[in-house]
Design a protein around this motif. Structure first.
Motif, PDB file in Angstrom:
ATOM      1  N   GLY A 166      12.868   8.076  -9.025  1.00  0.00           N
ATOM      2  CA  GLY A 166      10.875   7.572  -9.511  1.00  0.00           C
ATOM      3  C   GLY A 166      10.669   7.578  -8.901  1.00  0.00           C
ATOM      4  O   GLY A 166       9.955   7.505  -6.814  1.00  0.00           O
ATOM      5  N   ALA A 167       9.012   7.628  -8.958  1.00  0.00           N
ATOM      6  CA  ALA A 167       7.641   7.511  -8.615  1.00  0.00           C
ATOM      7  C   ALA A 167       7.709   6.462  -7.704  1.00  0.00           C
ATOM      8  O   ALA A 167       8.363   4.933  -8.076  1.00  0.00           O
ATOM      9  CB  ALA A 167       6.435   7.313  -9.062  1.00  0.00           C
ATOM     10  N   ILE A 168       6.895   6.375  -6.838  1.00  0.00           N
ATOM     11  CA  ILE A 168       6.919   4.929  -5.961  1.00  0.00           C
ATOM     12  C   ILE A 168       5.980   4.500  -5.692  1.00  0.00           C
ATOM     13  O   ILE A 168       4.837   4.812  -5.843  1.00  0.00           O
ATOM     14  CB  ILE A 168       7.798   5.397  -4.888  1.00  0.00           C
ATOM     15  N   GLY A 169       5.385   3.153  -6.692  1.00  0.00           N
ATOM     16  CA  GLY A 169       3.504   3.335  -6.436  1.00  0.00           C
ATOM     17  C   GLY A 169       2.976   2.515  -5.100  1.00  0.00           C
ATOM     18  O   GLY A 169       2.546   2.341  -5.161  1.00  0.00           O
ATOM     19  N   ASP A 170       4.284   1.947  -4.131  1.00  0.00           N
ATOM     20  CA  ASP A 170       3.587   1.451  -2.666  1.00  0.00           C
ATOM     21  C   ASP A 170       4.519   1.489  -2.439  1.00  0.00           C
ATOM     22  O   ASP A 170       5.442   0.938  -1.614  1.00  0.00           O
ATOM     23  CB  ASP A 170       2.963  -0.477  -2.788  1.00  0.00           C
ATOM     24  N   PRO A 171       5.297   2.852  -0.847  1.00  0.00           N
ATOM     25  CA  PRO A 171       5.400   2.663  -0.148  1.00  0.00           C
ATOM     26  C   PRO A 171       5.532   1.798   0.676  1.00  0.00           C
ATOM     27  O   PRO A 171       7.132   1.863   1.074  1.00  0.00           O
ATOM     28  CB  PRO A 171       5.503   4.434   0.071  1.00  0.00           C
ATOM     29  N   VAL A 172       4.899   1.274   1.427  1.00  0.00           N
ATOM     30  CA  VAL A 172       4.744   0.271   2.649  1.00  0.00           C
ATOM     31  C   VAL A 172       5.986  -0.988   1.733  1.00  0.00           C
ATOM     32  O   VAL A 172       6.723  -1.154   2.196  1.00  0.00           O
ATOM     33  CB  VAL A 172       3.477  -0.248   2.840  1.00  0.00           C
ATOM     34  N   LEU A 173       5.290  -1.329   1.183  1.00  0.00           N
ATOM     35  CA  LEU A 173       6.295  -1.946  -0.234  1.00  0.00           C
ATOM     36  C   LEU A 173       7.613  -1.938  -0.348  1.00  0.00           C
ATOM     37  O   LEU A 173       8.761  -2.793  -0.424  1.00  0.00           O
ATOM     38  CB  LEU A 173       5.607  -2.933  -1.317  1.00  0.00           C
ATOM     39  N   VAL A 174       7.638  -0.942  -0.330  1.00  0.00           N
ATOM     40  CA  VAL A 174       8.748  -0.332  -0.977  1.00  0.00           C
ATOM     41  C   VAL A 174      10.386   0.057   0.629  1.00  0.00           C
ATOM     42  O   VAL A 174      11.202  -0.870   0.940  1.00  0.00           O
ATOM     43  CB  VAL A 174       9.747   1.312  -1.010  1.00  0.00           C
ATOM     44  N   VAL A 175       9.316   0.303   1.387  1.00  0.00           N
ATOM     45  CA  VAL A 175      10.035   0.754   3.095  1.00  0.00           C
ATOM     46  C   VAL A 175      10.667  -1.022   3.108  1.00  0.00           C
ATOM     47  O   VAL A 175      11.733  -1.781   4.175  1.00  0.00           O
ATOM     48  CB  VAL A 175       9.451   1.027   3.508  1.00  0.00           C
ATOM     49  N   THR A 176       9.458  -2.413   3.513  1.00  0.00           N
ATOM     50  CA  THR A 176       9.984  -3.304   3.443  1.00  0.00           C
ATOM     51  C   THR A 176      10.673  -4.285   3.343  1.00  0.00           C
ATOM     52  O   THR A 176      11.943  -4.632   3.637  1.00  0.00           O
ATOM     53  CB  THR A 176       8.120  -4.013   3.534  1.00  0.00           C
ATOM     54  N   ASP A 177      10.703  -4.360   1.848  1.00  0.00           N
ATOM     55  CA  ASP A 177      11.748  -4.290   1.388  1.00  0.00           C
ATOM     56  C   ASP A 177      13.328  -3.856   1.124  1.00  0.00           C
ATOM     57  O   ASP A 177      14.177  -5.086   1.278  1.00  0.00           O
ATOM     58  CB  ASP A 177      11.690  -4.277  -0.448  1.00  0.00           C
ATOM     59  N   LEU A 178      13.262  -2.940   1.700  1.00  0.00           N
ATOM     60  CA  LEU A 178      14.501  -2.438   1.369  1.00  0.00           C
ATOM     61  C   LEU A 178      15.088  -2.406   2.747  1.00  0.00           C
ATOM     62  O   LEU A 178      16.397  -2.858   3.075  1.00  0.00           O
ATOM     63  CB  LEU A 178      14.347  -0.971   1.495  1.00  0.00           C
ATOM     64  N   ALA A 179      13.941  -2.484   4.001  1.00  0.00           N
ATOM     65  CA  ALA A 179      14.486  -2.662   5.793  1.00  0.00           C
ATOM     66  C   ALA A 179      15.079  -4.229   4.964  1.00  0.00           C
ATOM     67  O   ALA A 179      16.142  -4.850   5.687  1.00  0.00           O
ATOM     68  CB  ALA A 179      13.088  -2.258   6.021  1.00  0.00           C
ATOM     69  N   ASP A 180      14.124  -5.415   4.504  1.00  0.00           N
ATOM     70  CA  ASP A 180      13.943  -6.579   4.623  1.00  0.00           C
ATOM     71  C   ASP A 180      16.400  -6.739   3.308  1.00  0.00           C
ATOM     72  O   ASP A 180      16.753  -7.914   4.574  1.00  0.00           O
ATOM     73  CB  ASP A 180      13.708  -7.379   4.066  1.00  0.00           C
ATOM     74  N   SER A 181      16.695  -6.116   2.679  1.00  0.00           N
ATOM     75  CA  SER A 181      17.939  -6.286   2.018  1.00  0.00           C
ATOM     76  C   SER A 181      18.490  -6.000   2.612  1.00  0.00           C
ATOM     77  O   SER A 181      19.577  -6.202   2.617  1.00  0.00           O
ATOM     78  CB  SER A 181      17.150  -5.579   0.913  1.00  0.00           C
ATOM     79  N   ALA A 182      18.470  -3.790   3.386  1.00  0.00           N
ATOM     80  CA  ALA A 182      19.677  -4.406   4.428  1.00  0.00           C
ATOM     81  C   ALA A 182      20.347  -5.435   5.220  1.00  0.00           C
ATOM     82  O   ALA A 182      21.133  -5.086   4.793  1.00  0.00           O
ATOM     83  CB  ALA A 182      19.213  -2.372   4.375  1.00  0.00           C
ATOM     84  N   MET A 183      19.115  -5.310   6.169  1.00  0.00           N
ATOM     85  CA  MET A 183      19.228  -6.130   7.468  1.00  0.00           C
ATOM     86  C   MET A 183      20.207  -7.325   6.721  1.00  0.00           C
ATOM     87  O   MET A 183      20.810  -8.041   7.070  1.00  0.00           O
ATOM     88  CB  MET A 183      18.075  -6.692   8.149  1.00  0.00           C
ATOM     89  N   LYS A 184      19.355  -7.527   5.725  1.00  0.00           N
ATOM     90  CA  LYS A 184      20.446  -8.803   5.268  1.00  0.00           C
ATOM     91  C   LYS A 184      22.024  -9.071   4.793  1.00  0.00           C
ATOM     92  O   LYS A 184      22.780  -9.919   4.815  1.00  0.00           O
ATOM     93  CB  LYS A 184      19.417  -9.983   4.262  1.00  0.00           C
TER      94      LYS A 184
END
Length: 75
Positions: A20-38
């Motif tokens: 679905g729609a993404i409200g804040d793409p920067v926040l989504v990218v940051t959260d996904l990257a942090d979660s993926a690396m963890k």
């Protein structure tokens, strides 16, 4: 980086890509990257430097995946 690190990252992104729609793409990218690396460190014992060495920026890979999802548009 080993193929194992790249394979892990691509599989992880494919299963954690938001729907679905993404409200804040920067926040989504940051959260996904942090979660993926963890997740790579916790579950697979893959160092973030190993992933960065082969792929480059994890952030750029996630941005690219968001742009390509569902018809090529990041909402």
């Amino acid at each position: 980086m080993s193929t194992r690190g790249a394979d892990f990252l691509y599989r992880w992104i494919s299963t954690h890509m938001p729907e679905g729609a993404i409200g804040d793409p920067v926040l989504v990218v940051t959260d996904l990257a942090d979660s993926a690396m963890k997740a790579s460190a916790d579950a697979q014992g893959i160092a973030s430097g190993d992933i960065d060495e082969e792929i480059g920026s994890v952030y750029e890979v996630i941005i690219h995946a968001l742009q390509r999802r569902r018809g090529g548009r990041a909402d």
